[in-house]
Write a protein that holds these residues in place. Structure first.
Motif, PDB file in Angstrom:
ATOM      1  N   TYR A 185       4.459  -0.703   1.488  1.00  0.00           N
ATOM      2  CA  TYR A 185       3.673   0.289   2.211  1.00  0.00           C
ATOM      3  C   TYR A 185       3.106   1.282   1.196  1.00  0.00           C
ATOM      4  O   TYR A 185       3.832   2.085   0.646  1.00  0.00           O
ATOM      5  CB  TYR A 185       4.550   1.003   3.244  1.00  0.00           C
ATOM      6  N   ILE A 186       1.805   1.218   0.985  1.00  0.00           N
ATOM      7  CA  ILE A 186       1.161   2.029  -0.040  1.00  0.00           C
ATOM      8  C   ILE A 186       0.512   3.250   0.605  1.00  0.00           C
ATOM      9  O   ILE A 186      -0.287   3.108   1.543  1.00  0.00           O
ATOM     10  CB  ILE A 186       0.094   1.209  -0.800  1.00  0.00           C
ATOM     11  N   GLU A 187       0.842   4.416   0.128  1.00  0.00           N
ATOM     12  CA  GLU A 187       0.211   5.629   0.636  1.00  0.00           C
ATOM     13  C   GLU A 187      -1.270   5.647   0.257  1.00  0.00           C
ATOM     14  O   GLU A 187      -1.682   5.057  -0.759  1.00  0.00           O
ATOM     15  CB  GLU A 187       0.912   6.864   0.071  1.00  0.00           C
ATOM     16  N   SER A 188      -2.059   6.318   1.055  1.00  0.00           N
ATOM     17  CA  SER A 188      -3.519   6.297   0.884  1.00  0.00           C
ATOM     18  C   SER A 188      -3.945   6.716  -0.518  1.00  0.00           C
ATOM     19  O   SER A 188      -4.840   6.097  -1.128  1.00  0.00           O
ATOM     20  CB  SER A 188      -4.170   7.210   1.922  1.00  0.00           C
ATOM     21  N   GLU A 189      -3.307   7.746  -1.033  1.00  0.00           N
ATOM     22  CA  GLU A 189      -3.709   8.248  -2.346  1.00  0.00           C
ATOM     23  C   GLU A 189      -3.359   7.287  -3.480  1.00  0.00           C
ATOM     24  O   GLU A 189      -3.869   7.422  -4.599  1.00  0.00           O
ATOM     25  CB  GLU A 189      -3.064   9.610  -2.615  1.00  0.00           C
ATOM     26  N   ASN A 190      -2.507   6.305  -3.191  1.00  0.00           N
ATOM     27  CA  ASN A 190      -2.102   5.344  -4.230  1.00  0.00           C
ATOM     28  C   ASN A 190      -2.836   4.010  -4.134  1.00  0.00           C
ATOM     29  O   ASN A 190      -2.597   3.112  -4.942  1.00  0.00           O
ATOM     30  CB  ASN A 190      -0.593   5.095  -4.148  1.00  0.00           C
ATOM     31  N   LEU A 191      -3.721   3.871  -3.164  1.00  0.00           N
ATOM     32  CA  LEU A 191      -4.485   2.627  -3.024  1.00  0.00           C
ATOM     33  C   LEU A 191      -5.545   2.527  -4.120  1.00  0.00           C
ATOM     34  O   LEU A 191      -6.244   3.502  -4.416  1.00  0.00           O
ATOM     35  CB  LEU A 191      -5.158   2.568  -1.655  1.00  0.00           C
ATOM     36  N   ASN A 192      -5.657   1.350  -4.688  1.00  0.00           N
ATOM     37  CA  ASN A 192      -6.696   1.097  -5.686  1.00  0.00           C
ATOM     38  C   ASN A 192      -7.972   0.617  -5.018  1.00  0.00           C
ATOM     39  O   ASN A 192      -7.952   0.066  -3.909  1.00  0.00           O
ATOM     40  CB  ASN A 192      -6.226   0.050  -6.699  1.00  0.00           C
ATOM     41  N   ASP A 193      -9.098   0.805  -5.693  1.00  0.00           N
ATOM     42  CA  ASP A 193     -10.380   0.341  -5.164  1.00  0.00           C
ATOM     43  C   ASP A 193     -10.414  -1.189  -5.145  1.00  0.00           C
ATOM     44  O   ASP A 193      -9.660  -1.866  -5.856  1.00  0.00           O
ATOM     45  CB  ASP A 193     -11.513   0.894  -6.038  1.00  0.00           C
TER      46      ASP A 193
END
Length: 237
Positions: free
Chosen positions: A74-82
């Motif tokens: 579960y990846i937090e929004s701020e840690n998502l890569n493009d």
């Protein structure tokens, strides 16, 4: 020498020979039985332990023949890569959201989140279809899919604001239901998504959508809808 041994053997009383024979014959049978029982017991315990395992997003499916284990992060929004390839990801997005492979489905949901954060204009024309598929994932019995879909909903609210209103009704219902259930990590994620909704969707558009749920027969749903209503009303000013 062999004649002497034969005479000694014949000299042994019959009862002693019978006891010796019976004691020798009884050595292997109990051991074999215990070995089989121990093996069956170990197999039962291993199957039961693996069948019940569900820790930190790890999902274990026991089919009776084989056991598959996979993890979703579960990846937090701020840690998502493009996205690495925007065009290809956009073309395959709907197919991924319709996938029956839950791992691929979770990856497609995370791609929706990436589009919402980094390329929201690219997904704008298909937003209604995407939200419908996110709602379907919210109904998925697998907790990993459900929670990822909830996190996706929050990012959609953040990115598209009032543009989600036309597709909001089924999404709102599922989020209210998920925020009212007993699975804590799902419930907390759904509550955060509802906070995002009341933050980013305009009250004049949102309040009419919330109003019917204030009289819902489920008291938990009524409570969650009331909380959303109370957060949204002050923003009318």
């Amino acid at each position: 020498m062999s004649e002497t041994a034969l005479r000694d053997l014949n000299a042994i009383p019959g009862s002693e020979k019978k006891n010796e024979s019976s004691s020798k014959g009884s050595i292997t049978k109990p051991l074999a039985g215990n070995a089989n029982e121990n093996q069956e017991e170990c197999q039962k315990k291993a199957t039961a332990a693996l069948g019940a395992l569900s820790i930190n997003g790890a999902e274990v499916a026991n089919t009776g023949v084989e056991i598959g284990i996979a993890e979703v992060e579960y990846i937090e929004s701020e840690n998502l890569n493009d996205l690495e390839d925007v065009d290809t990801s956009l073309k395959t997005l709907v197919t991924g959201l319709e996938s029956k492979d839950w791992v691929l489905l979770c990856e497609a949901l995370n791609n929706v989140r990436r589009f919402s954060i980094f390329h929201k204009e690219a997904m704008l024309d298909m937003l209604g279809d995407v939200i419908s598929l996110v709602v379907r994932s919210l109904k998925n019995p697998r907790s990993a899919v459900c929670k990822t879909a909830i996190m996706t909903s929050a990012d959609i609210f953040n990115a598209y604001n009032d543009l989600v209103v036309d597709s909001l009704d089924p999404l709102l219902l599922q989020l209210l239901l998920k925020s009212s259930q007993d699975k804590r990590f799902v419930c907390e994620a759904a509550e955060r998504a509802l906070v995002a909704m009341t933050t980013w969707v305009s009250p004049p558009l949102l309040l009419p959508k919330l109003q019917p749920y204030l009289k819902n027969k489920n008291p938990r749903v009524r409570a969650k809808a009331s909380m959303c209503f109370c957060r949204s009303v002050p923003r009318l000013v």
